[in-house]
Write an enzyme that holds these catalytic residues in place. Structure first.
Site, PDB file in Angstrom:
ATOM      1  N   GLY A   6       0.824  -1.213   0.000  1.00  0.00           N
ATOM      2  CA  GLY A   6       0.000   0.000   0.000  1.00  0.00           C
ATOM      3  C   GLY A   6       0.846   1.245   0.000  1.00  0.00           C
ATOM      4  O   GLY A   6       2.059   1.198   0.185  1.00  0.00           O
ATOM      5  N   ALA A  34      -0.230   9.133   1.749  1.00  0.00           N
ATOM      6  CA  ALA A  34       0.415  10.431   1.572  1.00  0.00           C
ATOM      7  C   ALA A  34       1.799  10.450   2.203  1.00  0.00           C
ATOM      8  O   ALA A  34       2.678  11.172   1.764  1.00  0.00           O
ATOM      9  CB  ALA A  34      -0.450  11.500   2.213  1.00  0.00           C
ATOM     10  N   GLN A  35       1.973   9.650   3.233  1.00  0.00           N
ATOM     11  CA  GLN A  35       3.205   9.727   4.010  1.00  0.00           C
ATOM     12  C   GLN A  35       4.288   8.765   3.573  1.00  0.00           C
ATOM     13  O   GLN A  35       5.438   8.913   3.965  1.00  0.00           O
ATOM     14  CB  GLN A  35       2.857   9.398   5.445  1.00  0.00           C
ATOM     15  CG  GLN A  35       3.209  10.477   6.401  1.00  0.00           C
ATOM     16  CD  GLN A  35       3.225   9.927   7.802  1.00  0.00           C
ATOM     17  OE1 GLN A  35       2.404   9.077   8.152  1.00  0.00           O
ATOM     18  NE2 GLN A  35       4.150  10.379   8.595  1.00  0.00           N
ATOM     19  N   GLY A  36       3.922   7.744   2.822  1.00  0.00           N
ATOM     20  CA  GLY A  36       4.961   6.801   2.428  1.00  0.00           C
ATOM     21  C   GLY A  36       4.408   5.522   1.838  1.00  0.00           C
ATOM     22  O   GLY A  36       3.216   5.400   1.572  1.00  0.00           O
ATOM     23  N   LYS A  46       6.763   0.473   6.956  1.00  0.00           N
ATOM     24  CA  LYS A  46       6.352   1.690   6.248  1.00  0.00           C
ATOM     25  C   LYS A  46       7.555   2.609   6.102  1.00  0.00           C
ATOM     26  O   LYS A  46       8.199   2.956   7.088  1.00  0.00           O
ATOM     27  CB  LYS A  46       5.259   2.384   7.054  1.00  0.00           C
ATOM     28  CG  LYS A  46       4.814   3.707   6.489  1.00  0.00           C
ATOM     29  CD  LYS A  46       3.512   4.090   7.152  1.00  0.00           C
ATOM     30  CE  LYS A  46       3.165   5.533   6.970  1.00  0.00           C
ATOM     31  NZ  LYS A  46       1.857   5.830   7.544  1.00  0.00           N
ATOM     32  N   ASP A 102      -9.708  12.226  10.015  1.00  0.00           N
ATOM     33  CA  ASP A 102      -9.662  11.761   8.622  1.00  0.00           C
ATOM     34  C   ASP A 102      -9.862  10.250   8.540  1.00  0.00           C
ATOM     35  O   ASP A 102      -9.138   9.563   7.830  1.00  0.00           O
ATOM     36  CB  ASP A 102      -8.324  12.168   7.999  1.00  0.00           C
ATOM     37  CG  ASP A 102      -8.356  12.043   6.482  1.00  0.00           C
ATOM     38  OD1 ASP A 102      -9.471  12.016   5.912  1.00  0.00           O
ATOM     39  OD2 ASP A 102      -7.279  11.957   5.864  1.00  0.00           O
TER      40      ASP A 102
END
Ligand code: AMP
Length: 242
Positions: free
Chosen positions: A33, A36-38, A55, A144
């Site tokens: 997967g 936005a962060q990595g 991650k 979110d």
């Protein structure tokens, strides 16, 4: 740590269009997967003998927003200990910028359109609410919650990812499957007004309605507002709930 010590402990492997530099104990990396962060990979931890999720944070120190977000994720994941919140084993944001978490099987995007019976649907909903209740009691508002931030196992257990964090601009990794969405955000969050814990209950309501109706409850029309928020992609593999 000297360069040679570093070289002996780590190795680099190419995953999709990103290079992961991880401890040698993590083997067999496969992308699962991206957000936005990595980028997130499944890997086998040869020391613990279990599968984990690794991650890689994309540029955590690129600017203040990235740094704040990485810091918040670390602090919150370290503080929060609840069975419906993802568990973090290891974090090393300075070098080589990765987090190691327990591995789940799929995110809720893969489940939301399944024909779930009442029992499974209630169980998923119950676990979401337990996780959120725990966050709220610790003074954390997610803001979110959406299907890509919720992960499940085939035994129907559920955990929340990425809590209390504002989304940042997308990476250039596999752009096509990104679907920009704020369908699950409460109006006061989208409009940048003051908000309270109940914005998370709004999101759970939207997710639950989608599970029942098999369509997005509030599909927004304003693509300008929606543009900056990339939803995570997930690699589609066959997934079923037992
Ligand atoms: P994130 O960047 O944390 O939002 O994660 C992006 C995507 O990676 C999620 O939507 C999931 O599909 C997948 N993912 C992240 N963490 C895990 C995990 N611990 N287990 C399984 N999949 C995960």
């Amino acid at each position: 740590m000297s360069d040679s010590e570093c070289d002996s402990q780590f190795y680099s492997v190419q995953v999709a269009d990103s290079t992961f530099t991880v401890l040698k104990r993590y083997q067999q990396l496969k992308p699962i997967g991206s957000g936005a962060q990595g980028i997130v990979c499944a890997a086998f931890d040869t020391v613990l003998g279990i599968n984990v999720a690794v991650k890689k944070l994309s540029r955590p120190f690129q600017n203040q927003t990235h740094a704040k977000r990485a810091y918040r994720e670390l602090v919150l994941l370290k503080c929060v200990n609840h069975k419906n919140i993802i568990f973090m084993y290891v974090a090393d944001v300075f070098f080589p910028r990765y987090l190691v978490m327990e591995l789940m099987d799929a995110n809720l995007c893969q489940v939301i359109h399944m024909e779930l019976d009442h029992e499974r649907m209630s169980y998923l909903l119950y676990q979401m609410l337990c996780g959120i209740k725990h966050l709220h009691s610790a003074g954390i508002i997610h803001r979110d919650l959406k299907p890509s931030n919720i992960v499940v196992k085939s035994d129907c257990t559920l955990k929340i990812l990425d809590f209390g964090l504002a989304r940042t601009a997308c990476t250039n990794f596999m752009m096509t499957p990104y679907v920009v969405t704020r369908y699950y955000r409460a109006p006061e969050v989208i409009l940048g007004m003051g908000y309270k814990e109940n914005v998370d209950i709004w999101s759970v309501g939207c997710i639950m309605a989608e599970m029942v109706l098999h369509k997005v409850l509030f599909p927004g029309r304003d693509c300008i507002l929606l543009r900056e928020d990339p939803q995570s992609f997930m690699l589609c593999k066959k997934f079923t709930l037992s």
